[in-house]
Enzyme design. Structure first.
Site, mmCIF file in Angstrom:
data_model
loop_
_atom_site.group_PDB
_atom_site.id
_atom_site.type_symbol
_atom_site.label_atom_id
_atom_site.label_comp_id
_atom_site.label_asym_id
_atom_site.label_seq_id
_atom_site.Cartn_x
_atom_site.Cartn_y
_atom_site.Cartn_z
ATOM 1 N N CYS A 159 -59.965 17.822 -92.532
ATOM 2 C CA CYS A 159 -59.191 16.935 -92.182
ATOM 3 C C CYS A 159 -57.746 17.577 -91.363
ATOM 4 C CB CYS A 159 -58.595 16.121 -93.580
ATOM 5 S SG CYS A 159 -59.926 15.539 -94.539
ATOM 6 N N ARG A 189 -60.205 18.019 -86.005
ATOM 7 C CA ARG A 189 -60.554 18.359 -87.533
ATOM 8 C C ARG A 189 -61.260 17.534 -88.494
ATOM 9 N NH1 ARG A 189 -57.196 22.467 -88.601
ATOM 10 N NH2 ARG A 189 -57.579 22.460 -90.837
ATOM 11 N N TRP A 202 -62.256 14.158 -92.413
ATOM 12 C CA TRP A 202 -63.626 14.309 -92.583
ATOM 13 C C TRP A 202 -64.088 14.343 -94.054
ATOM 14 C CZ3 TRP A 202 -66.884 17.998 -94.841
ATOM 15 C CH2 TRP A 202 -67.994 17.874 -94.169
ATOM 16 N N ASN A 255 -55.475 17.946 -97.216
ATOM 17 C CA ASN A 255 -56.613 18.448 -96.341
ATOM 18 C C ASN A 255 -57.242 19.777 -97.520
ATOM 19 O OD1 ASN A 255 -58.641 19.849 -94.717
ATOM 20 N ND2 ASN A 255 -56.997 21.270 -93.839
ATOM 21 N N GLY A 256 -58.297 19.367 -97.866
ATOM 22 C CA GLY A 256 -58.885 20.475 -98.801
ATOM 23 C C GLY A 256 -59.691 19.897 -99.869
ATOM 24 N N GLU A 275 -78.210 30.309 -80.075
ATOM 25 C CA GLU A 275 -76.956 29.611 -79.865
ATOM 26 C C GLU A 275 -77.191 28.437 -78.769
ATOM 27 O OE1 GLU A 275 -74.145 29.327 -80.815
ATOM 28 O OE2 GLU A 275 -72.798 28.745 -79.131
ATOM 29 N N LYS A 279 -75.955 24.601 -79.683
ATOM 30 C CA LYS A 279 -75.073 23.919 -78.935
ATOM 31 C C LYS A 279 -75.896 22.596 -78.820
ATOM 32 C CE LYS A 279 -72.121 25.191 -78.935
ATOM 33 N NZ LYS A 279 -71.664 26.561 -79.568
ATOM 34 N N GLU A 337 -75.926 20.135 -81.865
ATOM 35 C CA GLU A 337 -74.997 19.645 -82.493
ATOM 36 C C GLU A 337 -74.348 18.577 -81.484
ATOM 37 O OE1 GLU A 337 -71.515 22.178 -83.245
ATOM 38 O OE2 GLU A 337 -72.074 23.654 -81.681
ATOM 39 N N HIS A 369 -96.681 33.499 -84.208
ATOM 40 C CA HIS A 369 -96.632 33.699 -86.012
ATOM 41 C C HIS A 369 -96.096 32.385 -86.300
ATOM 42 C CE1 HIS A 369 -97.277 37.959 -85.281
ATOM 43 N NE2 HIS A 369 -96.324 37.845 -84.347
ATOM 44 N N LYS A 404 -64.034 20.347 -86.626
ATOM 45 C CA LYS A 404 -64.027 21.765 -85.815
ATOM 46 C C LYS A 404 -63.873 22.943 -86.922
ATOM 47 C CE LYS A 404 -63.352 24.407 -82.212
ATOM 48 N NZ LYS A 404 -64.307 24.632 -81.551
HETATM 49 O O1 M6R Z 1 -63.982 28.845 -87.007
HETATM 50 P P1 M6R Z 1 -65.272 29.413 -87.027
HETATM 51 O O2 M6R Z 1 -65.966 30.117 -85.822
HETATM 52 O O3 M6R Z 1 -65.377 30.256 -88.283
HETATM 53 O O4 M6R Z 1 -66.551 28.117 -87.162
HETATM 54 C C1 M6R Z 1 -67.801 28.743 -87.558
HETATM 55 C C2 M6R Z 1 -68.725 27.484 -87.321
HETATM 56 O O5 M6R Z 1 -68.296 26.364 -88.218
HETATM 57 C C3 M6R Z 1 -68.478 27.025 -86.043
HETATM 58 O O6 M6R Z 1 -69.026 28.066 -84.968
HETATM 59 C C4 M6R Z 1 -69.552 25.933 -85.587
HETATM 60 O O7 M6R Z 1 -70.879 26.273 -85.982
HETATM 61 C C5 M6R Z 1 -69.529 25.503 -84.422
HETATM 62 N N1 M6R Z 1 -69.331 23.667 -84.318
HETATM 63 C C6 M6R Z 1 -70.485 25.871 -83.283
HETATM 64 O O8 M6R Z 1 -70.359 25.138 -81.998
#
Ligand code: M6R
Length: 600
Positions: A2, A27, A75, A101-102, A473, A477, A480, A496, A595
């Site tokens: 949040c 966030r 969130w 937040n938390g 990666e 991308k 998500e 495999h 984020k």
């Molecule tokens: O802030 P961080 O790099 O620790 O975050 C890690 C992951 O939450 C972050 O990389 C997440 O997987 C992204 N949404 C990927 O694009």
């Protein structure tokens, strides 16, 4: 997760809070709310949905003019994202209002006992216990009541609290969730992150764990949990307000993709100085990298880099796995923690576990003053500027660049690299920003491929060796931001199992850049072709033969395979972006995500 923001000052609070919330929307964005104090009464608006929806509601039902307020973008963790569960939460008498937040881990126990004492709860959130606890302890001093309340809670929190009985102050506190306090001509602020206050001020205090701050019209005071006033210092924020804006791009993600050459240039000059100055421990037995998501993929590339250059064994762990499996880590281990935000709960927990076992912790982080940077023995900053798009892009390539520089400097200090290769490697690194810029210039070719494939129901990403993590990666991308199921695999593993997935409905992105195992990749491509998979290759410029194997090719400049992840990432990011935009997905704010993941 949040985002919280608070304001006290001579200006109109509502627009300041709403624009601060907008900057924190990355966030969390499933519900939002605001509370202001006017004429000794708290007035609030809450909605399920995004900040624009909140703005719409306030336009229809305006809040009174006020010089103080708190606001929240959520969130959801406990309770559905609806109006009742949106923050701020209130005490029974509605005189106390809280944004949080938390996670309050012992909220159920606290809730039961508060209910037995007569408190009435309306939401399913953990946060509401805070409002009632503060009410319970309130004896005319909001700060004291907040301190008593937080002594009872377990978990993480960044809190903003206001009381109708003390309409001229905001009290805030933190533990394991980020919180800054700031001051400028426009007034005083609290916020989860710097972008929320950039328009108004540059002087910020990074509050420490278990500190409580009181903001009123006379200034800022900070206290410990024994109610003793403590000293604090202001830091000056150097980033400009425009760095947290879209700068003419339709999405933050696209802007951030395009910033990569500039970020890398900055890193190769000022970042490199820092990395060179570091005194590399000579007696490390092993390195363990801990990270989550995209940062974890950077860590996987880091393993290839460091093992190959410095000949030290490197293990890469997902932070969430590392902390619960009693890892073999001791004084001889160097733990590298990678995180864009520096607030990822799992990575912080992994770092604490590593430190308990005596390891030295070096972090690679983007956010100055974040929890990770404070808890590490040493920090290498990625200098990427604020990354707002939920999908990490520029932070990823910046993390890679730091790992290359770190690997090279470590190898030099351990004498596992010749002077010539050391110099040659730096030369290649210095050429990368221009090569990345070349890739970005040719964005149309990637967009064409993306548009043509945006209706595919699933994707497979294949890579080998140092580009195996690139494949992981690329898949992350895409999934998500476009919600298309996508998997990344080491191409050698196809036979495999995953080859069973191949048919004409599956798009397969193969990273087939020039390398010593190029021919092996071509064999994998042939196997997919024979099973009618729709192939897209990422290949090196000048590779004419690739067109005979695949129907679509995205070319990138030719480079030593060892450094190619720094280039390969860009077309993969752009491909995901184009596909998501073609599918009309909310690129910067994908569903269910936030984020920074500040909860386990
Ligand atoms: O802030 P961080 O790099 O620790 O975050 C890690 C992951 O939450 C972050 O990389 C997440 O997987 C992204 N949404 C990927 O694009």
């Amino acid at each position: 997760m949040c985002g919280i923001v608070g304001y006290i000052g001579p200006k109109e609070a509502v627009p300041i809070l709403l624009s601060g919330l907008k900057r924190l929307e990355y966030r969390g964005y499933d519900s939002a709310g605001i509370a202001v104090i006017s004429c000794g009464k708290i007035h609030s608006r809450k909605i399920p949905g995004k900040i624009n929806d909140l703005i719409g509601v306030i336009a229809k039902e305006p809040l009174p003019k006020a010089g103080l307020g708190i606001a929240h973008t959520r969130w959801a963790t406990h309770g559905a994202p609806n109006k009742v569960n949106a923050h701020p939460h209130s005490s029974c008498d509605r005189k106390i209002s809280v944004v949080h937040n938390g996670i309050i881990e012992n909220y159920l126990k606290l809730k039961e006992s508060l209910i037995s004492e007569g408190h009435r709860f309306v939401s399913q959130t953990d946060t509401e216990v805070l409002a009632h606890l503060i009410e319970k302890f309130y004896k005319g001093d909001l700060k004291d009541a907040v301190i008593e309340a937080i002594k009872k809670v377990e978990g993480s929190f960044a809190l903003g609290v206001v009381s109708a009985d003390e309409p001229d102050k905001i009290v805030c506190a933190r533990q394991d969730s980020p919180l800054i306090v700031a001051e400028g001509r426009a007034g005083r602020f609290i916020a989860s992150d710097v972008p929320a206050i950039l328009e108004h001020c540059r002087r910020v205090v990074y509050l420490k764990d278990r500190e409580v701050a009181v903001l009123d019209n006379n200034g800022i005071r900070v206290f410990d949990l024994n109610k003793r006033e403590v000293r604090f210092k202001f830091d000056r924020v150097l980033m400009g307000a425009q760095s947290a804006q879209k700068g003419g791009f339709p999405h933050f993600m696209l802007k951030e993709i395009h910033e990569q050459p500039a970020v890398l240039k900055r890193l190769l000059s000022s970042g490199a100085r820092e990395i060179r100055r570091f005194s590399y421990p000579r007696k490390i037995k092993n390195i363990v990298i801990v990270a989550c998501g995209t940062a974890y993929h950077a860590g996987l590339v880091g393993k290839y880099i460091i093992e190959s250059l410095a000949r030290i064994p490197v293990a890469v762990d997902l932070s969430s796995e590392f902390r619960y499996r009693d890892p073999i880590v001791d004084k001889g281990t160097l733990v590298l923690a990678i995180s864009q935000s520096g607030e990822t709960a799992d990575t912080l927990a992994a770092v604490r576990e590593a430190k308990k076992k005596g390891a030295c912790v070096v972090s690679i982080c983007n956010v100055v003053g974040s929890s990770l940077t404070r808890e590490s023995d040493h920090v290498f900053y990625t200098l990427a500027g604020p990354e707002i798009g939920v999908a990490s892009t520029k932070a990823y390539t910046a993390q890679l660049a730091v790992l290359y520089m770190f690997g090279l400097e470590l190898a030099r200090s351990l004498k596992t690299i010749s002077q010539n290769s050391f110099k040659a490697s730096w030369k290649v690194l210095n050429s990368i920003p221009a090569l990345q810029a070349e890739i970005l210039k040719a964005h149309r070719s990637v967009e064409k491929v993306g548009r043509k494939h945006h209706k595919f129901g699933s994707f497979l990403f294949l890579g080998r060796n140092i580009n195996f993590p690139s494949a992981l990666e690329g898949a992350l991308k895409l999934k998500e931001i476009s919600y298309i199921p996508a998997e990344g695999y080491a191409a050698g593993e196809m036979k495999h199992g995953p080859i069973a997935l191949i048919d004409e409905y599956r798009a397969v992105v193969c990273i087939a850049v020039s390398s010593r195992i190029y021919d092996k990749m071509i064999s994998n491509i042939q196997e997919i072709k024979a099973r009618s998979g729709k192939l897209i290759a990422i290949a090196s410029a000048g590779d004419k033969a690739i067109r005979t194997h695949v129907s679509e090719t995205i070319f990138i400049p030719k480079i030593d395979e060892f450094f190619s992840p720094l280039l390969v990432a860009l077309p993969l990011q752009m491909l995901a972006y184009t596909i998501a935009v073609s599918r009309k997905c909310p690129v910067d704010q994908p569903r269910n995500l936030a984020k920074s993941v500040t909860v386990e």
